[in-house]
Structures are given as structure tokens and as C-alpha cells.
Design a protein around this motif. Structure first.
Motif, PDB file in Angstrom:
ATOM      1  N   SER A   1       0.833  -1.190   0.000  1.00  0.00           N
ATOM      2  CA  SER A   1       0.000   0.000   0.000  1.00  0.00           C
ATOM      3  C   SER A   1       0.874   1.249   0.000  1.00  0.00           C
ATOM      4  N   ARG A   2       0.473   2.252  -0.786  1.00  0.00           N
ATOM      5  CA  ARG A   2       1.237   3.498  -0.808  1.00  0.00           C
ATOM      6  C   ARG A   2       0.914   4.366   0.395  1.00  0.00           C
ATOM      7  N   PHE A   3      -0.235   4.119   1.050  1.00  0.00           N
ATOM      8  CA  PHE A   3      -0.607   4.852   2.255  1.00  0.00           C
ATOM      9  C   PHE A   3      -0.891   3.876   3.385  1.00  0.00           C
ATOM     10  N   ASN A   4      -0.481   4.266   4.592  1.00  0.00           N
ATOM     11  CA  ASN A   4      -0.741   3.463   5.771  1.00  0.00           C
ATOM     12  C   ASN A   4      -1.171   4.383   6.904  1.00  0.00           C
ATOM     13  N   LYS A   5      -1.984   3.865   7.792  1.00  0.00           N
ATOM     14  CA  LYS A   5      -2.461   4.663   8.918  1.00  0.00           C
ATOM     15  C   LYS A   5      -1.393   4.682  10.001  1.00  0.00           C
ATOM     16  N   LEU A   6      -0.863   5.872  10.276  1.00  0.00           N
ATOM     17  CA  LEU A   6       0.136   6.047  11.324  1.00  0.00           C
ATOM     18  C   LEU A   6      -0.400   7.006  12.381  1.00  0.00           C
ATOM     19  N   THR A   7       0.048   6.816  13.603  1.00  0.00           N
ATOM     20  CA  THR A   7      -0.386   7.644  14.724  1.00  0.00           C
ATOM     21  C   THR A   7       0.631   8.740  15.006  1.00  0.00           C
ATOM     22  N   VAL A   8       0.133   9.942  15.256  1.00  0.00           N
ATOM     23  CA  VAL A   8       1.007  11.050  15.634  1.00  0.00           C
ATOM     24  C   VAL A   8       1.562  10.768  17.026  1.00  0.00           C
ATOM     25  N   LYS A   9       2.882  10.633  17.091  1.00  0.00           N
ATOM     26  CA  LYS A   9       3.558  10.282  18.354  1.00  0.00           C
ATOM     27  C   LYS A   9       3.942  11.511  19.153  1.00  0.00           C
ATOM     28  N   ASN A  10       4.342  12.554  18.440  1.00  0.00           N
ATOM     29  CA  ASN A  10       4.801  13.756  19.133  1.00  0.00           C
ATOM     30  C   ASN A  10       4.636  14.977  18.225  1.00  0.00           C
ATOM     31  N   ILE A  11       4.377  16.137  18.836  1.00  0.00           N
ATOM     32  CA  ILE A  11       4.301  17.409  18.113  1.00  0.00           C
ATOM     33  C   ILE A  11       5.175  18.408  18.851  1.00  0.00           C
TER      34      ILE A  11
ATOM     35  N   PRO B   1       7.051  30.015  16.015  1.00  0.00           N
ATOM     36  CA  PRO B   1       5.654  30.396  16.224  1.00  0.00           C
ATOM     37  C   PRO B   1       4.725  29.909  15.118  1.00  0.00           C
ATOM     38  N   ASN B   2       5.282  29.625  13.925  1.00  0.00           N
ATOM     39  CA  ASN B   2       4.439  29.227  12.799  1.00  0.00           C
ATOM     40  C   ASN B   2       4.813  27.874  12.201  1.00  0.00           C
ATOM     41  N   ALA B   3       5.558  27.068  12.930  1.00  0.00           N
ATOM     42  CA  ALA B   3       5.968  25.775  12.371  1.00  0.00           C
ATOM     43  C   ALA B   3       6.083  24.719  13.466  1.00  0.00           C
ATOM     44  N   ILE B   4       5.671  23.505  13.124  1.00  0.00           N
ATOM     45  CA  ILE B   4       5.759  22.389  14.053  1.00  0.00           C
ATOM     46  C   ILE B   4       6.464  21.210  13.393  1.00  0.00           C
ATOM     47  N   VAL B   5       7.004  20.340  14.221  1.00  0.00           N
ATOM     48  CA  VAL B   5       7.558  19.068  13.761  1.00  0.00           C
ATOM     49  C   VAL B   5       6.621  17.972  14.238  1.00  0.00           C
ATOM     50  N   ILE B   6       6.134  17.173  13.295  1.00  0.00           N
ATOM     51  CA  ILE B   6       5.227  16.061  13.612  1.00  0.00           C
ATOM     52  C   ILE B   6       6.002  14.758  13.499  1.00  0.00           C
TER      53      ILE B   6
ATOM     54  N   GLY C   1      16.336  13.755   2.419  1.00  0.00           N
ATOM     55  CA  GLY C   1      15.802  14.651   1.400  1.00  0.00           C
ATOM     56  C   GLY C   1      14.453  14.233   0.850  1.00  0.00           C
ATOM     57  N   GLN C   2      13.977  13.034   1.188  1.00  0.00           N
ATOM     58  CA  GLN C   2      12.688  12.582   0.662  1.00  0.00           C
ATOM     59  C   GLN C   2      11.517  13.215   1.418  1.00  0.00           C
ATOM     60  N   TYR C   3      10.312  13.006   0.886  1.00  0.00           N
ATOM     61  CA  TYR C   3       9.118  13.591   1.492  1.00  0.00           C
ATOM     62  C   TYR C   3       8.029  12.538   1.651  1.00  0.00           C
ATOM     63  N   LEU C   4       6.984  12.917   2.393  1.00  0.00           N
ATOM     64  CA  LEU C   4       5.812  12.062   2.592  1.00  0.00           C
ATOM     65  C   LEU C   4       4.563  12.787   2.116  1.00  0.00           C
ATOM     66  N   ASN C   5       3.663  12.066   1.466  1.00  0.00           N
ATOM     67  CA  ASN C   5       2.325  12.585   1.214  1.00  0.00           C
ATOM     68  C   ASN C   5       1.448  12.197   2.399  1.00  0.00           C
ATOM     69  N   ILE C   6       0.681  13.136   2.894  1.00  0.00           N
ATOM     70  CA  ILE C   6      -0.182  12.889   4.046  1.00  0.00           C
ATOM     71  C   ILE C   6      -1.624  13.209   3.669  1.00  0.00           C
ATOM     72  N   LYS C   7      -2.530  12.273   3.948  1.00  0.00           N
ATOM     73  CA  LYS C   7      -3.964  12.478   3.706  1.00  0.00           C
ATOM     74  C   LYS C   7      -4.694  12.539   5.049  1.00  0.00           C
TER      75      LYS C   7
ATOM     76  N   THR D   1      -3.551  11.337  17.106  1.00  0.00           N
ATOM     77  CA  THR D   1      -4.358  11.380  15.884  1.00  0.00           C
ATOM     78  C   THR D   1      -3.818  10.388  14.858  1.00  0.00           C
ATOM     79  N   ASN D   2      -4.716   9.651  14.212  1.00  0.00           N
ATOM     80  CA  ASN D   2      -4.325   8.754  13.129  1.00  0.00           C
ATOM     81  C   ASN D   2      -4.411   9.489  11.794  1.00  0.00           C
ATOM     82  N   MET D   3      -3.380   9.322  10.979  1.00  0.00           N
ATOM     83  CA  MET D   3      -3.346   9.977   9.671  1.00  0.00           C
ATOM     84  C   MET D   3      -2.886   8.979   8.616  1.00  0.00           C
ATOM     85  N   GLU D   4      -3.358   9.164   7.385  1.00  0.00           N
ATOM     86  CA  GLU D   4      -2.907   8.331   6.272  1.00  0.00           C
ATOM     87  C   GLU D   4      -1.598   8.916   5.742  1.00  0.00           C
ATOM     88  N   VAL D   5      -0.543   8.129   5.860  1.00  0.00           N
ATOM     89  CA  VAL D   5       0.790   8.617   5.497  1.00  0.00           C
ATOM     90  C   VAL D   5       1.345   7.769   4.352  1.00  0.00           C
ATOM     91  N   GLY D   6       1.743   8.449   3.283  1.00  0.00           N
ATOM     92  CA  GLY D   6       2.300   7.759   2.133  1.00  0.00           C
ATOM     93  C   GLY D   6       3.724   7.297   2.378  1.00  0.00           C
TER      94      GLY D   6
END
Length: 348
Positions: free
Chosen positions: A2-12, A17-22, A39-45, A92-97
Motif C-alpha cells: 500500500s502506498r498509504f498506511n495509517k500512522l499515529t502522531v507520536k509527538n508534536i 511560532p508558525n511551524a511544528i515538527v510532527i 531529502g525525501q518527502y511524505l504525502n499525508i492524507k 491522531t491517526n493519519m494516512e501517510v504515504g
């Protein structure tokens, strides 16, 4: 897979003031799936206000950290970035590519290289991953960073960069430039041609193994031009755009149809499509879940290979001439020009 899987947000973590690390919790069963290159990225739904929203964010951790983290800067009017910065919570659960992207580096402990990077604002996100990876994996290599922001307070990874400067005193240097603040040891203004040439000429510009550039479109193109003027060859420059204002130059006029054969996730599908549509539009209309993200020809999510027939690329900020000659294309910008075309997403 699967290109997307449900992952849980572990930490924020609040970075500015205008940016967070998830940070995501990756179960052991998916550990291999989420191995990535710096250098790679993730698609998040995620569903926000009853609407599924999909965005791409760069991984800001290094592969050595054994963690999966992205950085999200809040953008005025940005649906996902505003939600993430103001409302997202741990658990929170999110669909992460799966990890994607070609703005990468593969390191070698035997390398003795000099690297350069130019970043502005959130463009630091993939670059910080690359910097950390080089410094950790190549003990004889050096890295020079030119980094522009409005102020120290709004500088993403300011503290992390300070840590790296302290840890790798002899091998890492940074030139900050702030547009709305005067700070000791930093330049005032914006990153321009002279700044780029002065920064890297002072650090042996001709000896750089690779330059990495990420930020607004104008910065990327101006930086590339300035480096070339200084004698840096195109093969030594890698850049990543998050978006682009340029429109595709190709306007399809044919009303003919094309028979398209698509190999996607080990399944072959054949159907008729209009030559006035891009390949990705035709796939979406057909209900096929093809990989995609920016839809503007500036990312690499929808790369596929033409194995039969031909197509015109309306716009391309990703593929090299050699790759295009080998049959690779961007489905979001590719318009068929032959009566039949075959597209392979699986073997790219």
C-alpha cells in the motif's frame, strides 16, 4: 504494498511560532516500508471539515535517527498547515504515504567532499536531513549552508543548526541572512546573486561536489543561475520546488481518443481516454489510485514510464533530458499524442 498506511502522531514539537515538527509512530511491521533517504518527502492524507486533504511534506529527520518526522509551516489560508499547527493533537491517526522524492543524497564514509546548500524558510526541511546525514556518515566531508529568513525567531531549526555547528565545528558552517532583523554575524536583506557568489566563492566554489537548493521558485532559479555563472556545472546542482507559478506550454488541440494501457500495483487496465486530458486526469476519472501529489510538474510522485506510444510533457521541473529520452514522464503533465500508449508505474 500500500502506498498509504495509517500512522499515529507520536509527538508534536513547536519549532517556531508558525511551524511544528510532527513525529509519527511507525510500527515494527512497517519499519522497512518507511525507510527513507535524506531529502525525501511524505504525502499525508487527512479529513478536515469533511473534506479529504492531501499534502506533501519533507522528512526533517536523518535516516540515522530512526524516526519519521515532517515539518509543517503554517501558511495563510492553508487548510492542512493551519489545521496541523492549531488543532492537530498527539494520538491522531493519519494516512501517510511511503517516502518519495529524488532530492536526495546517498552517502559514503570514504567520501572527502565539500557540499553547499541554499535554503529559505521551510526550504530548510529536506536540507537539514541531508546536512545531518552527510555530517554523520561522511567524517571527512564538509558542508556550507546559506540560509535566509525574516528573523531568528522564525528560523526553522535554528537550535538544531546551533547544535550541529558546535558538534561539527571544523566541517560545518552557516551564513544566515535575515530580511527583517539585524543580527550579529548575519547578513541583512535577501538571498541574491551577489550573496550566493560571495558565500560560496569564499569557500572554494569550484571544488563543491554538489549543491542543494530548496525554497521559493524565484530563489531556486536565481540561485541556480548564480552558481552556473560562478562555474558550477548543472550536474552538480539539485533543487526542489514545493510549487510553481509557471504554466505548462502545451495546449492539447486534438479531439481524438487514445487507448491507454496502465500497469499499476501489478494490475493492467486498458481504457479509452481523450488526448485533451493529462494521463493523471484520465486515471483519476477512471477511479484508479495512481501516485500523485503536486499536479504541477514540480514533484516526482507521478513519475511513470512510457513503454509504448508517445506523449507531450506540458511542463517539467523534475526529469532530466536523459530520463525523458529513456521514456520516463510525469503523468500529471503528460498528454498522449498517439492512438495507443502504455504507461508503467511499477517499474520506475
Amino acid at each position: 504494498m500500500s502506498r498509504f498506511n495509517k500512522l499515529t502522531v507520536k509527538n508534536i514539537t513547536r519549532e517556531t511560532p508558525n511551524a511544528i515538527v510532527i513525529t509519527f509512530d511507525v510500527p515494527e511491521s512497517l519499519a522497512t516500508t518507511y525507510q527513507f533517504l535524506a531529502g525525501q518527502y511524505l504525502n499525508i492524507k487527512h479529513v478536515i471539515d469533511n473534506k479529504e486533504v492531501k499534502r506533501a511534506y519533507s522528512i526533517s529527520a536523518s535516516p540515522n535517527e530512526k524516526t519519521l518526522a515532517v515539518t509543517v509551516k503554517e501558511v495563510a489560508g492553508g487548510l492542512f498547515s493551519t489545521y496541523a499547527n492549531q488543532h492537530l493533537t498527539v494520538g491522531t491517526n493519519m494516512e501517510v504515504g511511503v517516502p518519495e522524492g529524488r532530492f536526495t543524497i546517498e552517502t559514503d564514509a570514504n567520501n572527502n567532499h565539500l557540499y553547499g546548500a541554499i535554503a529559505a524558510g521551510s526550504g530548510i526541511t529536506p536540507i537539514i536531513s541531508i546536512i545531518k546525514t552527510v555530517l554523520e556518515n561522511e567524517p571527512n566531508s564538509q558542508f556550507v549552508l546559506l540560509y535566509g529568513n525574516k528573523s531568528v525567531q522564525e528560523t526553522i531549526f535554528y537550535n538544531e543548526i546551533a547544535r550541529l555547528l558546535n558538534t561539527y565545528k571544523e566541517r560545518f558552517s552557516v551564513q544566515y541572512i535575515f530580511s527583517q532583523e539585524v543580527s550579529e554575524g548575519s547578513l541583512n536583506g535577501r538571498i541574491v546573486r551577489e550573496t550566493i557568489q560571495n558565500t560560496f566563492t569564499a569557500n572554494q566554489s569550484g571544488n563543491y561536489a554538489k549543491f542543494f537548493i530548496c525554497g521559493p521558485e524565484e530563489l531556486v532559479y536565481n540561485s541556480t543561475s548564480a552558481l552556473k555563472e560562478s562555474g558550477v556545472t548543472e550536474d552538480k546542482i539539485k533543487f526542489e520546488l514545493f510549487n510553481s507559478s509557471e504554466k505548462g506550454s502545451y495546449v492539447p488541440v486534438s479531439s481524438d481518443n487514445t487507448t491507454i494501457t496502465v500497469l499499476l500495483d501489478d494490475e493492467e487496465v486498458v481504457f479509452e481516454m481523450s488526448r485533451k486530458d493529462s494521463i493523471i486526469k484520465a486515471l483519476n476519472d477512471k477511479g484508479l489510485d495512481a501516485p500523485q501529489s503536486c499536479l504541477g510538474g514540480v514533484c516526482s510522485s507521478c513519475i511513470c514510464k512510457i513503454t509504448k506510444g508517445e506523449a507531450v510533457l506540458a511542463k517539467n521541473s523534475v526529469l532530466t533530458d536523459q530520463e525523458i529520452a529513456a521514456g520516463f514522464t510525469l503523468a500529471c503533465q503528460a498528454y498522449p499524442t498517439t492512438s495507443e500508449i502504455a504507461i508503467d508505474f511499477d517499474n520506475v
